[in-house]
Design a protein around this motif. Structure first.
Motif, PDB file in Angstrom:
ATOM      1  N   ASP A   1      48.724  37.491  45.174  1.00  0.00           N
ATOM      2  CA  ASP A   1      47.459  37.845  45.817  1.00  0.00           C
ATOM      3  C   ASP A   1      47.347  39.356  45.912  1.00  0.00           C
ATOM      4  OD1 ASP A   1      49.002  38.558  48.201  1.00  0.00           O
ATOM      5  OD2 ASP A   1      49.116  36.406  48.588  1.00  0.00           O
ATOM      6  N   ILE A   2      46.159  39.815  46.251  1.00  0.00           N
ATOM      7  CA  ILE A   2      45.886  41.253  46.304  1.00  0.00           C
ATOM      8  C   ILE A   2      46.683  41.928  47.414  1.00  0.00           C
ATOM      9  CG2 ILE A   2      43.873  41.050  47.834  1.00  0.00           C
ATOM     10  CD1 ILE A   2      44.096  43.436  44.813  1.00  0.00           C
ATOM     11  N   GLU A   3      46.960  41.180  48.492  1.00  0.00           N
ATOM     12  CA  GLU A   3      47.735  41.767  49.580  1.00  0.00           C
ATOM     13  C   GLU A   3      49.169  42.078  49.126  1.00  0.00           C
ATOM     14  OE1 GLU A   3      45.049  38.630  51.673  1.00  0.00           O
ATOM     15  OE2 GLU A   3      45.956  38.939  49.698  1.00  0.00           O
TER      16      GLU A   3
ATOM     17  N   ILE B   1      40.024  36.034  48.789  1.00  0.00           N
ATOM     18  CA  ILE B   1      40.240  37.457  48.546  1.00  0.00           C
ATOM     19  C   ILE B   1      39.578  38.236  49.676  1.00  0.00           C
ATOM     20  CG2 ILE B   1      39.834  39.381  46.970  1.00  0.00           C
ATOM     21  CD1 ILE B   1      39.703  37.294  44.697  1.00  0.00           C
ATOM     22  N   PRO B   2      40.331  39.041  50.402  1.00  0.00           N
ATOM     23  CA  PRO B   2      39.746  39.746  51.559  1.00  0.00           C
ATOM     24  C   PRO B   2      38.791  40.845  51.113  1.00  0.00           C
ATOM     25  CG  PRO B   2      41.969  40.527  51.156  1.00  0.00           C
ATOM     26  CD  PRO B   2      41.758  39.377  50.212  1.00  0.00           C
ATOM     27  N   ASP B   3      37.885  41.230  51.998  1.00  0.00           N
ATOM     28  CA  ASP B   3      37.084  42.425  51.770  1.00  0.00           C
ATOM     29  C   ASP B   3      38.028  43.621  51.637  1.00  0.00           C
ATOM     30  OD1 ASP B   3      34.857  40.869  51.995  1.00  0.00           O
ATOM     31  OD2 ASP B   3      34.289  41.593  54.000  1.00  0.00           O
ATOM     32  N   TRP B   4      37.592  44.607  50.842  1.00  0.00           N
ATOM     33  CA  TRP B   4      38.450  45.763  50.630  1.00  0.00           C
ATOM     34  C   TRP B   4      38.624  46.563  51.926  1.00  0.00           C
ATOM     35  CZ3 TRP B   4      37.840  51.156  50.958  1.00  0.00           C
ATOM     36  CH2 TRP B   4      38.957  51.870  50.503  1.00  0.00           C
ATOM     37  N   THR B   5      39.870  46.982  52.135  1.00  0.00           N
ATOM     38  CA  THR B   5      40.208  47.928  53.199  1.00  0.00           C
ATOM     39  C   THR B   5      41.125  48.978  52.587  1.00  0.00           C
ATOM     40  OG1 THR B   5      42.091  46.529  53.850  1.00  0.00           O
ATOM     41  CG2 THR B   5      40.018  46.218  55.058  1.00  0.00           C
TER      42      THR B   5
ATOM     43  N   LEU C   1      44.464  48.245  50.730  1.00  0.00           N
ATOM     44  CA  LEU C   1      44.480  47.406  49.531  1.00  0.00           C
ATOM     45  C   LEU C   1      44.191  48.245  48.288  1.00  0.00           C
ATOM     46  CD1 LEU C   1      42.422  44.360  50.868  1.00  0.00           C
ATOM     47  CD2 LEU C   1      44.919  44.518  50.627  1.00  0.00           C
ATOM     48  N   CYS C   2      44.552  47.705  47.122  1.00  0.00           N
ATOM     49  CA  CYS C   2      44.224  48.380  45.872  1.00  0.00           C
ATOM     50  C   CYS C   2      42.728  48.642  45.819  1.00  0.00           C
ATOM     51  CB  CYS C   2      44.643  47.529  44.680  1.00  0.00           C
ATOM     52  SG  CYS C   2      46.428  47.457  44.402  1.00  0.00           S
ATOM     53  N   GLU C   3      42.398  49.877  45.559  1.00  0.00           N
ATOM     54  CA  GLU C   3      40.995  50.282  45.545  1.00  0.00           C
ATOM     55  C   GLU C   3      40.262  49.729  44.321  1.00  0.00           C
ATOM     56  OE1 GLU C   3      38.612  54.574  45.822  1.00  0.00           O
ATOM     57  OE2 GLU C   3      40.804  54.485  45.742  1.00  0.00           O
ATOM     58  N   ALA C   4      40.987  49.658  43.209  1.00  0.00           N
ATOM     59  CA  ALA C   4      40.397  49.217  41.942  1.00  0.00           C
ATOM     60  C   ALA C   4      40.911  47.829  41.582  1.00  0.00           C
ATOM     61  CB  ALA C   4      40.745  50.195  40.827  1.00  0.00           C
ATOM     62  N   VAL C   5      40.010  46.991  41.110  1.00  0.00           N
ATOM     63  CA  VAL C   5      40.418  45.699  40.552  1.00  0.00           C
ATOM     64  C   VAL C   5      39.831  45.582  39.152  1.00  0.00           C
ATOM     65  CG1 VAL C   5      40.780  44.465  42.719  1.00  0.00           C
ATOM     66  CG2 VAL C   5      38.498  44.522  41.721  1.00  0.00           C
ATOM     67  N   ARG C   6      40.693  45.225  38.241  1.00  0.00           N
ATOM     68  CA  ARG C   6      40.283  45.021  36.857  1.00  0.00           C
ATOM     69  C   ARG C   6      40.277  43.514  36.595  1.00  0.00           C
ATOM     70  NH1 ARG C   6      41.948  49.177  32.621  1.00  0.00           N
ATOM     71  NH2 ARG C   6      43.979  48.195  32.380  1.00  0.00           N
ATOM     72  N   VAL C   7      39.275  43.044  35.904  1.00  0.00           N
ATOM     73  CA  VAL C   7      39.139  41.603  35.674  1.00  0.00           C
ATOM     74  C   VAL C   7      39.032  41.333  34.178  1.00  0.00           C
ATOM     75  CG1 VAL C   7      37.790  39.517  36.112  1.00  0.00           C
ATOM     76  CG2 VAL C   7      37.973  41.281  37.895  1.00  0.00           C
ATOM     77  N   ILE C   8      39.961  40.529  33.667  1.00  0.00           N
ATOM     78  CA  ILE C   8      39.859  40.081  32.282  1.00  0.00           C
ATOM     79  C   ILE C   8      38.696  39.091  32.185  1.00  0.00           C
ATOM     80  CG2 ILE C   8      40.964  38.699  30.488  1.00  0.00           C
ATOM     81  CD1 ILE C   8      43.613  39.915  31.292  1.00  0.00           C
ATOM     82  N   ILE C   9      37.735  39.439  31.349  1.00  0.00           N
ATOM     83  CA  ILE C   9      36.591  38.553  31.147  1.00  0.00           C
ATOM     84  C   ILE C   9      37.010  37.463  30.162  1.00  0.00           C
ATOM     85  CG2 ILE C   9      34.197  38.409  30.370  1.00  0.00           C
ATOM     86  CD1 ILE C   9      34.698  40.032  32.980  1.00  0.00           C
TER      87      ILE C   9
ATOM     88  N   ALA D   1      31.222  40.336  40.127  1.00  0.00           N
ATOM     89  CA  ALA D   1      30.167  40.686  41.087  1.00  0.00           C
ATOM     90  C   ALA D   1      30.598  40.367  42.509  1.00  0.00           C
ATOM     91  CB  ALA D   1      28.880  39.944  40.730  1.00  0.00           C
ATOM     92  N   GLY D   2      31.312  39.249  42.677  1.00  0.00           N
ATOM     93  CA  GLY D   2      31.812  38.901  44.001  1.00  0.00           C
ATOM     94  C   GLY D   2      32.801  39.918  44.533  1.00  0.00           C
ATOM     95  N   LEU D   3      33.684  40.408  43.661  1.00  0.00           N
ATOM     96  CA  LEU D   3      34.647  41.434  44.073  1.00  0.00           C
ATOM     97  C   LEU D   3      33.936  42.737  44.424  1.00  0.00           C
ATOM     98  CD1 LEU D   3      37.448  40.787  41.435  1.00  0.00           C
ATOM     99  CD2 LEU D   3      37.582  40.332  43.890  1.00  0.00           C
ATOM    100  N   ALA D   4      32.915  43.080  43.640  1.00  0.00           N
ATOM    101  CA  ALA D   4      32.153  44.298  43.933  1.00  0.00           C
ATOM    102  C   ALA D   4      31.487  44.194  45.307  1.00  0.00           C
ATOM    103  CB  ALA D   4      31.117  44.542  42.844  1.00  0.00           C
ATOM    104  N   SER D   5      30.975  43.004  45.623  1.00  0.00           N
ATOM    105  CA  SER D   5      30.310  42.814  46.914  1.00  0.00           C
ATOM    106  C   SER D   5      31.297  42.903  48.075  1.00  0.00           C
ATOM    107  CB  SER D   5      29.586  41.464  46.947  1.00  0.00           C
ATOM    108  OG  SER D   5      30.510  40.389  47.021  1.00  0.00           O
ATOM    109  N   LYS D   6      32.582  42.720  47.793  1.00  0.00           N
ATOM    110  CA  LYS D   6      33.623  42.845  48.817  1.00  0.00           C
ATOM    111  C   LYS D   6      34.120  44.284  48.967  1.00  0.00           C
ATOM    112  CE  LYS D   6      35.417  38.094  48.509  1.00  0.00           C
ATOM    113  NZ  LYS D   6      35.581  37.749  49.934  1.00  0.00           N
TER     114      LYS D   6
END
Length: 353
Positions: A72-74, A104-108, A111-119, A132-137
């Motif tokens: 997980d991101i944490e 996935i928690p909202d960014w604080t 946490l890692c500031e950047a998230v890369r997503v394999i499309i 888009a969901g990660l961006a909204s977080k």
């Protein structure tokens, strides 16, 4: 033109996935031990490299931290150095849209500031919705369409429109099979540049099957633009198959030609830490990884045909030069067996049985 160039080191992530791939295919049992992981992160934090990718996030049944894969991101964010530089960004990569967004928690700031997503090409819209969901977080989202060369014009438009709509941090083009050449780089850059909002960065991830990674990056950097650019690299080129653009090459080039201030001694320290793995020939240029790039097919076919079934280069070349289109980008062990049957090597399957 006053474009900003950011260097993203993905040694741990791409290298970790390369080690995992070698483990899955019974080529090697090598892993990063915890001390090496921490020491590499420590040196990269000293290097002044703009963005450091700490590894991958993937829900797994077992502990894969030795491949820099976290649940997980944490968990992955706990690897961020306590005394990180204010201008250095830390990234994690999601290997697809599989983690429920609700988990996935909202960014604080911890946490890692950047998230890369394999499309995932087979789940294109689902992958973009996940971004888009990660961006909204609150995360800085890097949209990573693997093997971008396979995308149709309409699908490229979809990527650009989605990146604009979510205000992505970056949209990448990715040379997953290592067969892009300079004109492809220029074409993708111009296409993205024409469609993306001004603040969205364009990123490039190069593979080295044809030893063109550095040349292709130079072609990108030479574009006359105010668009900010991100370039990926790995120390010693560590990664899957032929590996990637080498951090030690591009960092020195950016220091000398673009006035960057990357700490070369810190980068060389990481190279030294990886030397024993490099000596095992788990990645790097070879004829085995060249042939699939020349024939624009999945590189794992060639590796398995050569290493597991013992085919000569000329035999591999003949198969990949005539590979059915529906199999070209979809390596699986079953598809490899189909190719062996189709091209007259079925006896090898009987021998294996």
């Amino acid at each position: 033109m006053n474009k900003q160039i950011q260097l993203l080191d993905c040694t741990l992530r791409d290298g970790g996935l390369g080690l995992e791939d070698a483990w899955k295919n019974q080529i090697s049992t090598a892993k990063f031990d915890a001390e090496i992981l921490d020491n590499i992160i420590g040196e990269l934090s000293k290097s002044n490299i703009d963005i450091v990718e700490l590894g991958s996030v993937e829900i797994t049944a077992d502990d894969r931290r030795g491949f820099a894969i976290y649940q997980d991101i944490e968990s992955i964010s706990r690897k961020i150095p306590v005394n990180k530089a204010a201008n250095q960004m830390y990234a994690a990569l999601y290997r697809g849209p599989d983690t429920p967004l609700a988990e996935i928690p909202d960014w604080t700031p911890d946490l890692c500031e950047a998230v890369r997503v394999i499309i995932r090409y087979s789940e294109l819209q689902k992958s973009l919705d996940f971004c888009a969901g990660l961006a909204s977080k609150g995360y800085k989202v890097f949209v990573q369409p693997m093997l971008t060369m396979r995308y149709t014009e309409a699908e490229i438009d979809l990527l650009i429109d989605a990146a604009d709509a979510m205000n992505a941090y970056a949209l990448y083009f990715v040379d997953s099979y290592g067969y892009m050449q300079a004109q492809n780089i220029v074409d993708f850059f111009k296409r993205y540049d024409a469609g993306l909002k001004a603040q969205i960065r364009i990123g490039f991830h190069a593979h080295n099957n044809m030893n063109l990674a550095f040349a292709n990056v130079i072609a990108l950097l030479q574009q006359q633009t105010e668009r900010n650019i991100i370039v990926d690299s790995c120390c010693l080129g560590m990664g899957q198959g032929a590996g990637n653009l080498q951090t030690e090459i591009i960092a020195d080039y950016l220091n000398s030609e673009y006035g960057k201030n990357y700490s070369y001694p810190a980068i060389l320290q990481v190279c030294s830490m990886l030397e024993s793995l490099y000596a095992q020939n788990l990645w790097g240029y070879s004829v085995t990884t060249l042939l699939p790039a020349l024939r624009k097919s999945a590189y794992k076919y060639s590796i398995v045909l050569h290493n597991k079934y013992g085919l000569a280069y000329s035999d591999i070349n003949r198969i990949l030069a005539n590979i059915p289109e529906e199999l070209r980008h979809r390596y699986t062990p079953e598809n490899t067996e189909k190719l062996l049957q189709q091209f007259g090597y079925g006896d090898l399957l009987k021998t294996e049985a």
